[in-house]
Design an enzyme around this catalytic site. Structure first.
Site, short mmCIF file in Angstrom:
data_model
loop_
_atom_site.label_atom_id
_atom_site.label_comp_id
_atom_site.label_asym_id
_atom_site.label_seq_id
_atom_site.Cartn_x
_atom_site.Cartn_y
_atom_site.Cartn_z
N ARG A 55 -24.10 -4.70 5.51
CA ARG A 55 -24.25 -5.05 6.80
C ARG A 55 -25.59 -5.39 7.18
NH1 ARG A 55 -23.18 -1.91 10.62
NH2 ARG A 55 -21.33 -1.02 10.16
N TYR A 107 -28.56 -26.92 24.28
CA TYR A 107 -27.21 -26.98 23.55
C TYR A 107 -26.14 -26.18 24.18
CZ TYR A 107 -23.68 -25.26 20.09
OH TYR A 107 -22.47 -25.09 19.59
N ASP A 180 -35.47 -23.23 19.57
CA ASP A 180 -34.34 -23.95 18.81
C ASP A 180 -34.73 -25.01 18.17
OD1 ASP A 180 -32.06 -25.05 17.97
OD2 ASP A 180 -30.77 -24.41 19.47
N LYS A 205 -26.46 -27.31 10.43
CA LYS A 205 -26.78 -28.54 10.45
C LYS A 205 -27.61 -29.18 9.40
CE LYS A 205 -24.83 -27.54 14.52
NZ LYS A 205 -23.51 -27.70 14.70
N1 PLP Z 1 -28.31 -25.06 18.47
C1 PLP Z 1 -28.12 -26.37 18.53
C2 PLP Z 1 -29.01 -27.21 18.64
C3 PLP Z 1 -27.05 -26.68 18.10
O1 PLP Z 1 -26.58 -28.16 18.01
C4 PLP Z 1 -25.80 -25.88 17.71
C5 PLP Z 1 -24.63 -26.30 17.16
O2 PLP Z 1 -24.04 -27.31 17.54
C6 PLP Z 1 -26.26 -24.50 17.67
C7 PLP Z 1 -27.64 -24.24 18.42
C8 PLP Z 1 -25.29 -23.44 17.43
O3 PLP Z 1 -25.11 -23.31 16.06
P1 PLP Z 1 -23.68 -22.91 15.37
O4 PLP Z 1 -22.89 -23.70 15.64
O5 PLP Z 1 -24.41 -22.42 13.86
O6 PLP Z 1 -23.22 -21.47 15.87
#
Ligand code: PLP
Length: 385
Positions: A55, A107, A180, A205
């Protein structure tokens, strides 16, 4: 394990070879999957291997984290069980009661987390238009703002934030900057070299690229106290990636440069074509010269403007929903960054308090032939009339 390719090699070469990975004990070119959850203690009660329980960490992560550190030019990296686990670990790494700034349009699930869990847990959150540096400056509380969270280009309107200018402003006020960079990928933008402190990716992604792994990653410029806390959040909160998924993620990453290049080229072409289309009221894509933020995107993105764009339809919400219903090639599904192209009526998934217009469709451009993708959209527009 040896991974010797340094930054004297291109990102493409470093990705294809996972930094030149060779397994020391077997000479294998693909890293093994370490499934052991626990490790043997030495006879004198020490743990000299540095490993106790998985972990805290898993050796399967190391070759993946090293590739990410290399691409993002960071000093440390951590894989997580999802992008959300990675993003929320950054906020959990801040002292309780911290003031943070985040984009008004971002997001949506992270925005929802900040509004609910974040605020309940004592974070003071200001949502501002982060493409406007004067708005950020006005929102900073000197000595109290701990973090500015950016997403650039930001879901799903693709607003662009100036990472270098905002990092300078943040550091002047003693705040950190986290980006991000999921949509930009480590290939198009390197936020740490522009001055940011932490980079986050939903590895679900483009990094993995095949819509079959949920994973997240953080990379840091330096191992500071917040980063130490983030490591504890992963270890104690337990949002750890399975070793099988970590291994599969690296397999996906080895072709990321090919996929991202193709997606960017097709997205640029589709954006230009769709701008000529009578059914489309507006195309949102940072690669279009008349897109607000294009100049900043051109400065901080190299090799393309990403594989994501959105369109607003002349016929409004019903026309958008009908168009998505009538595509054959474009798959009606959420998520982004996979090899297959996806279409989504974003307001439907984000719910009533979304800042996203109801006539908007989000397009994740995959690696199919671009002419076939355009033809499919055009027939869907016609069928939705
Ligand atoms: N950041 C962005 C720009 C995203 O598009 C997403 C998911 O769609 C996330 C964060 C969250 O990622 P996860 O779905 O892997 O938790």
């Amino acid at each position: 394990m040896s991974q010797k390719l340094t930054t004297e090699y291109s990102p493409e070469t470093r990705l294809a070879q996972a930094l030149g990975y060779v397994d020391d004990s077997t000479q294998g070119l693909v890293p093994p999957i370490y499934t052991s959850t626990t490790y043997l203690r030495d006879e004198d009660n020490q743990y000299r291997s540095g490993r106790v329980y998985s972990r805290a960490d898993n050796p399967t992560y190391s070759p993946v984290e090293r590739v990410l550190m290399s691409l993002e030019q960071g000093t440390d990296a951590l894989l997580f069980s999802s992008g959300m686990a990675a993003a929320t670990a950054v906020f959990q790494g801040l002292p309780a009661g911290s003031h943070v700034i985040a984009p008004t349009v971002m997001y949506w699930a992270l925005r929802a987390w900040l509004l609910n869990w974040g605020r309940d847990w004592g974070l003071r959150v200001s949502f501002v238009d982060t493409s406007d540096i004067t708005a950020i400056e006005a929102a900073v509380i000197p000595g109290e703002t701990a973090l500015i969270w950016l997403e650039t280009p930001a879901n799903p309107l693709w607003g662009v934030s100036d990472i270098a200018a905002i990092s300078e402003l943040a550091h002047h006020h003693g705040a950190k900057v986290a980006v991000d960079s999921t949509v930009a990928t480590p290939l198009l933008t390197q936020p740490l070299s522009l001055g940011a402190d932490y980079v986050m990716h939903s590895a679900t992604k483009y990094l993995n690229g095949h819509s079959d792994v949920i994973a997240g990653a953080l990379i840091t410029r330096s191992v500071d106290p917040i980063w130490e806390k983030i490591r504890m959040v992963r270890k104690q909160g337990g949002a750890v990636l399975s070793p099988h998924d970590a291994n599969q993620l690296l397999r996906g990453m080895r072709t990321m440069h090919l996929r991202v290049r193709e997606s960017c080229q097709s997205a640029q072409w589709l954006a230009e074509q769709l701008q000529q289309c009578a059914d489309v009221a507006q195309v949102l894509y940072p690669g279009l010269p008349d897109f607000p933020g294009h100049a900043i995107a051109a400065k901080q993105m190299q090799g393309g403007f990403g594989g994501m764009l959105s369109i607003r339809l002349q016929g409004g919400e019903q026309s958008a929903i009908q168009t998505a219903a009538r595509t054959q090639l474009w798959k009606r599904a959420t998520s982004l960054g996979g090899v297959e192209s996806l279409i989504e009526h974003r307001a439907s998934i984000e719910g009533p308090d979304t800042p996203v217009p109801s006539d908007l469709l989000r397009l994740s451009v995959g690696i199919e032939r671009k002419e076939e993708l355009l033809a499919d959209l055009l027939q869907a527009f016609a069928a939705a009339q």
